[in-house]
Scaffold this active site. Structure first.
Site, short mmCIF file in Angstrom:
data_model
loop_
_atom_site.label_atom_id
_atom_site.label_comp_id
_atom_site.label_asym_id
_atom_site.label_seq_id
_atom_site.Cartn_x
_atom_site.Cartn_y
_atom_site.Cartn_z
N TYR A 18 9.55 -0.90 8.31
CA TYR A 18 9.82 -2.23 7.74
C TYR A 18 10.34 -3.18 8.82
O TYR A 18 9.88 -4.32 8.93
CB TYR A 18 10.84 -2.07 6.62
CG TYR A 18 11.28 -3.36 5.96
CD1 TYR A 18 10.46 -4.01 5.05
CD2 TYR A 18 12.53 -3.91 6.23
CE1 TYR A 18 10.85 -5.18 4.43
CE2 TYR A 18 12.94 -5.08 5.62
CZ TYR A 18 12.10 -5.72 4.72
OH TYR A 18 12.51 -6.88 4.12
N THR A 34 16.73 -9.12 -6.45
CA THR A 34 15.33 -9.16 -6.85
C THR A 34 14.87 -7.77 -7.29
O THR A 34 15.54 -6.77 -7.06
CB THR A 34 14.44 -9.58 -5.67
OG1 THR A 34 14.55 -8.59 -4.63
CG2 THR A 34 14.82 -10.95 -5.14
#
Length: 246
Positions: free
Chosen positions: A144, A179
Site C-alpha cells: 500500500y 470510512t
C-alpha cells in the site's frame, strides 16, 4: 463545470461528489457498486451522471461516457483505492500487483486520459486522493505504501509538466478516515489479533494527535481547496489530524 469522481459510491468519494455538486458542478460518479452510486447521486444537489465501472479496466469507457454526455471533464478527482496489510515477507505477487494496479496505475490512466482535454481548454484541476502513507513508511503496509508513494510522485511530476498549461495537479493525503475502508481495516485487525474492534478503532484514532478519525467531509474540504486555488499545484495536502507535518 464538469467533474468526474472515481470511487464515488461511499466514503471520501461520496463526500467529494456531494461537495462539488453543492458548489455548482455537474458530477459524474463512477465505482463498481451501482446501488451505492445511485444513493450517492441522490444525495448530490445538482446534475449527476452515474457510470458503474471497474476503474482498473475501464478508464476510457468512463471518460467516453462523460464526454458523450457533457463534452469533457474540467475536474478529475481520482479517489478509488484500497488497502492491504501483511508483513513484507508474506506479501504475495497478487497482493502487490493489486495495490499498484488500483492505487497507482488506475490514477495514472485517469490523469493520462484527462490531460489532453484540459490542456486544450487551458484549464483543469486534477486531485488524487493519496494517503499519509505517501509520505512515511509504517510496518505491515509495504505494498500500500509503495503504491501511495508512487502516486504522489506521479502528481508532482505531472504538476511540473502542466504548470504552464492552466492545469493543476495535487494530492490530498488523509490519515485514518471514518470510512468503510477503515471499517474493513478494523475488522481485519480484530480478526487477526482477537482484539475488540472498538479498541482497534480507538488505537487508530489515537495515532492522530487530534485523537479522532478524520471525517470524509474534512477530506472533501481539502479537495475543494485544491480545486479552487489555481496557485496550488504539485502539493500533497495533509489531512491527518497532525500525524504528518510538512
Amino acid at each position: 463545470m464538469r467533474a468526474l469522481v472515481t470511487g464515488a459510491g461511499r466514503g471520501i468519494g461520496r463526500a467529494v461528489a456531494e461537495h462539488l455538486s453543492g458548489r455548482g458542478y455537474r458530477v459524474a460518479l463512477t465505482a463498481r457498486n451501482e446501488d451505492e452510486l445511485h444513493k450517492a447521486a441522490a444525495a448530490c444537489a445538482g446534475e449527476t451522471l452515474v457510470v458503474p465501472a471497474d476503474i482498473t479496466s475501464a478508464v476510457d469507457q468512463v471518460f467516453d461516457r462523460v464526454e458523450a454526455a457533457w463534452g469533457g471533464v474540467d475536474v478529475l478527482v481520482a479517489n478509488a483505492g484500497a488497502g492491504s496489510s501483511a508483513p513484507v515477507h508474506r506479501i504475495t505477487d497478487e497482493d502487490w500487483s493489486r495495490m499498484l494496479e488500483l492505487n497507482l496505475t488506475a490514477p495514472f490512466r485517469c490523469v493520462r486520459r484527462a490531460v489532453p482535454g484540459m490542456v486544450a481548454a487551458g484549464h483543469g484541476r486534477i486531485v488524487v486522493i493519496a494517503s499519509v502513507a505517501a509520505k512515511r513508511g509504517d510496518p505491515y503496509v509495504a505494498a500500500y505504501t509503495a503504491s501511495k508513494h508512487g502516486v504522489l510522485g506521479l502528481v508532482r511530476s505531472a504538476a511540473a509538466e502542466l504548470a504552464g498549461a492552466g492545469v493543476t495537479v495535487n494530492a490530498v493525503c488523509p490519515g485514518y478516515v471514518d470510512t468503510p475502508m477503515t471499517d474493513t481495516t478494523v475488522a481485519e485487525v480484530a480478526a487477526k489479533t482477537g482484539r475488540d474492534p472498538a479498541r482497534v478503532r480507538a488505537t487508530l484514532a489515537a495515532k492522530q494527535p487530534v485523537g479522532r478519525l478524520v471525517s470524509p467531509a474534512e477530506v472533501a474540504d481539502a479537495v475543494w481547496f485544491c480545486v479552487g486555488n489555481g496557485a496550488v499545484t504539485g502539493q500533497g495536502v495533509d489531512v491527518s489530524g497532525g500525524a504528518v507535518q510538512s
